[in-house]
Design a protein around this motif. Structure first.
Motif, PDB file in Angstrom:
ATOM      1  N   GLU A  60      83.874  47.743  20.475  1.00 10.84           N
ATOM      2  CA  GLU A  60      83.313  47.185  19.235  1.00 10.84           C
ATOM      3  C   GLU A  60      82.013  46.437  19.516  1.00 10.84           C
ATOM      4  O   GLU A  60      81.075  46.467  18.706  1.00 10.84           O
ATOM      5  N   HIS A  87      86.376  55.123  16.171  1.00 10.48           N
ATOM      6  CA  HIS A  87      85.409  55.643  15.202  1.00 10.48           C
ATOM      7  C   HIS A  87      84.541  54.484  14.722  1.00 10.48           C
ATOM      8  O   HIS A  87      85.045  53.424  14.379  1.00 10.48           O
ATOM      9  N   TRP A  88      83.226  54.706  14.683  1.00  8.64           N
ATOM     10  CA  TRP A  88      82.307  53.654  14.258  1.00  8.64           C
ATOM     11  C   TRP A  88      81.803  53.841  12.838  1.00  8.64           C
ATOM     12  O   TRP A  88      81.515  52.878  12.162  1.00  8.64           O
ATOM     13  N   LYS A  89      81.635  55.062  12.390  1.00  6.67           N
ATOM     14  CA  LYS A  89      81.092  55.292  11.046  1.00  6.67           C
ATOM     15  C   LYS A  89      82.185  55.812  10.120  1.00  6.67           C
ATOM     16  O   LYS A  89      82.698  55.103   9.277  1.00  6.67           O
ATOM     17  N   SER A  90      82.556  57.039  10.279  1.00  2.00           N
ATOM     18  CA  SER A  90      83.652  57.601   9.489  1.00  2.00           C
ATOM     19  C   SER A  90      84.651  58.247  10.438  1.00  2.00           C
ATOM     20  O   SER A  90      84.295  58.642  11.547  1.00  2.00           O
ATOM     21  N   ASP A 125      77.240  49.189  17.933  1.00  2.00           N
ATOM     22  CA  ASP A 125      77.212  48.628  16.583  1.00  2.00           C
ATOM     23  C   ASP A 125      76.740  49.711  15.618  1.00  2.00           C
ATOM     24  O   ASP A 125      75.594  50.169  15.690  1.00  2.00           O
ATOM     25  N   ASN A 126      77.640  50.160  14.744  1.00  5.89           N
ATOM     26  CA  ASN A 126      77.338  51.220  13.784  1.00  5.89           C
ATOM     27  C   ASN A 126      76.825  52.489  14.482  1.00  5.89           C
ATOM     28  O   ASN A 126      75.972  53.209  13.959  1.00  5.89           O
ATOM     29  N   GLY A 127      77.340  52.730  15.686  1.00 11.72           N
ATOM     30  CA  GLY A 127      76.975  53.948  16.408  1.00 11.72           C
ATOM     31  C   GLY A 127      75.803  53.798  17.351  1.00 11.72           C
ATOM     32  O   GLY A 127      75.435  54.754  18.042  1.00 11.72           O
ATOM     33  N   HIS A 181      79.287  58.809  16.532  1.00  9.93           N
ATOM     34  CA  HIS A 181      80.238  58.615  15.433  1.00  9.93           C
ATOM     35  C   HIS A 181      81.622  58.244  15.955  1.00  9.93           C
ATOM     36  O   HIS A 181      82.267  57.356  15.418  1.00  9.93           O
ATOM     37  N   SER A 182      82.072  58.954  17.000  1.00 11.28           N
ATOM     38  CA  SER A 182      83.435  58.725  17.493  1.00 11.28           C
ATOM     39  C   SER A 182      83.482  58.901  19.000  1.00 11.28           C
ATOM     40  O   SER A 182      82.616  59.571  19.586  1.00 11.28           O
TER      41      SER A 182
END
Length: 418
Positions: free
Chosen positions: A114, A19-22, A118-120, A3-4
């Motif tokens: 980044e 942070h990738w998700k929240s 990708d999305n964690g 997540h982070s």
């Protein structure tokens, strides 16, 4: 999955977060800071910490902590390997992995993170693929980007990203074709007071620097591959060939990469390169003590021991030291109570000796146990396990490359009890 990511310096300041998700609050790191305070050394912080709502998985590289925050249960080694890939990529791009370098290249570091996740979930972790997508920084490129408002991000998708060999880019050309391999071994050992080995093992790694034109297919063979345990390979290595013939067959990435890591756990195969004669006494009467340490070569196969350093964490009751060394220099830090004896190159004809008295705090009982000695050393052109590269063959290309192999033995966690 991840997540982070928080990057934390040696003093405990968070200087980068991604942070990738929240967005997860920095307060989650408080659990990590508590564990860090309890640990004596940064390396002793538990790599996996459980909190009420998250798992914290971390590594320690270059005086920096890479701390990832996970919400669901995942294999910890998977995350630890990814964090090492992040540190390796920063090292490869900027020459070193340090707080100052990361702060100077913050934009590129965020671009790399980044692309790597990708999305964690890990996406592009190979250095060759990343360098085609995000160009490494140069002074000229920085000036051009400043004037034109451009960026380091490439316009096209890397060719290797879509092939079955994602670690190697297409159309590689070199004037000088060369392949170098470094066999680096670290000894982790504990010796008791009499010099007997309590436990010993070797952690080895084969680092490669391959700059070859085209699409070469390499085969690396060893003289004695059977002594290797717990082997881990770069994705380019054909594992079935290793299982059947004990040779490494691979199409190499372009540039620097770790070809394999291995482990030698049989204690009878681990040669201890130095012996230590030591005597540390704290007296009941009088606030003093004595220290006498001598180091000599043991199983070095005729090679010279270099970079020899002895570190001793003294008890808190030791106020000062009055020591004389026959070789090297010694320093004693009054605040941390750490004695460091920097010997340098070990001379077998004249063994280095450190002796003298220790001044103790008055009215304090003598320490219950003696401090242990931590040894650091390096031996060039020697793999202490006896591993040797037999030959390197190349197929698929007609030119003859220049080949070289270098061996280095270093001390990992090498401790002598007193």
């Amino acid at each position: 999955m991840i997540h982070s990511l928080f990057l934390i310096n040696h003093s405990g300041d968070i200087f980068l977060e991604k942070h990738w998700k929240s967005v997860i609050s920095r307060s989650v790191c408080d659990y990590f800071f508590e564990a860090k305070e309890k640990a004596v050394d940064p390396e002793n912080v538990a790599p996996v910490l459980q909190t009420p709502h998250h798992y914290l998985i971390s590594i320690y590289r270059g005086k920096l902590f890479f701390l990832s925050v996970i919400q669901a249960e995942v294999p910890p080694l998977f995350v630890i390997e990814f964090l090492h890939r992040v540190a390796d990529t920063i090292q490869d791009y900027f020459g070193e992995c340090s707080e100052g370098v990361i702060k100077d290249n913050m934009v590129i570091v965020y671009e790399l993170l980044e692309e790597m996740l990708d999305n964690g979930f890990p996406l592009a972790t190979e250095s060759n693929v990343l360098k085609e997508m995000i160009k490494p920084p140069t002074i000229l490129r920085s000036v051009v980007n400043t004037l034109t408002g451009g960026s380091n991000v490439g316009d096209t998708l890397p060719t290797g990203q879509l092939s079955n060999i994602p670690w190697r880019r297409a159309g590689v050309k070199y004037t000088n074709n060369e392949a170098y391999f470094d066999v680096i071994e670290e000894i982790d050992a504990i010796l008791d007071k009499s010099g007997t080995t309590v436990c010993a093992e070797i952690q080895g790694v084969v680092e490669a620097c391959v700059r070859l034109t085209g699409m070469p297919d390499l085969t690396l063979s060893f003289m004695n591959p059977r002594l290797l345990d717990d082997v881990s390979f770069h994705p380019c290595v054909r594992f079935k060939r290793w299982e059947a013939e004990r040779v490494l067959s691979f199409i190499p990435p372009d540039g620097n990469f770790t070809l394999m890591t291995y482990h030698v756990s049989s204690q009878n195969l681990v040669a201890i390169p130095v012996y230590v004669k030591q005597n540390i006494n704290f007296f009941d009467t009088g606030s003093c003590g004595r220290l006498d340490i001598t180091i000599g070569p043991k199983q070095t196969m005729g090679k010279t021991v270099e970079g020899l350093v002895v570190t001793i964490h003294m008890p808190k009751a030791v106020l000062s030291v009055n020591l004389a060394a026959t070789q090297g220099t010694h320093t004693y830090d009054l605040s941390t109570k750490v004695l460091v004896w920097d010997i340098g190159k070990l001379n077998p004809q004249k063994l280095p000796n450190l002796r003298g008295s220790l001044s103790m705090q008055t009215g304090v009982p003598k320490p219950e146990e003696n401090p242990s000695l931590n040894i650091d050393l390096k031996i060039q052109q020697l793999a202490i396990s006896g591993l040797k590269v037999s030959r390197l063959d190349m197929y698929g290309e007609k030119y003859k490359p220049f080949k070289g192999v270098k061996y280095v033995t270093k001390a990992g966690k090498f401790q002598v009890r007193t």
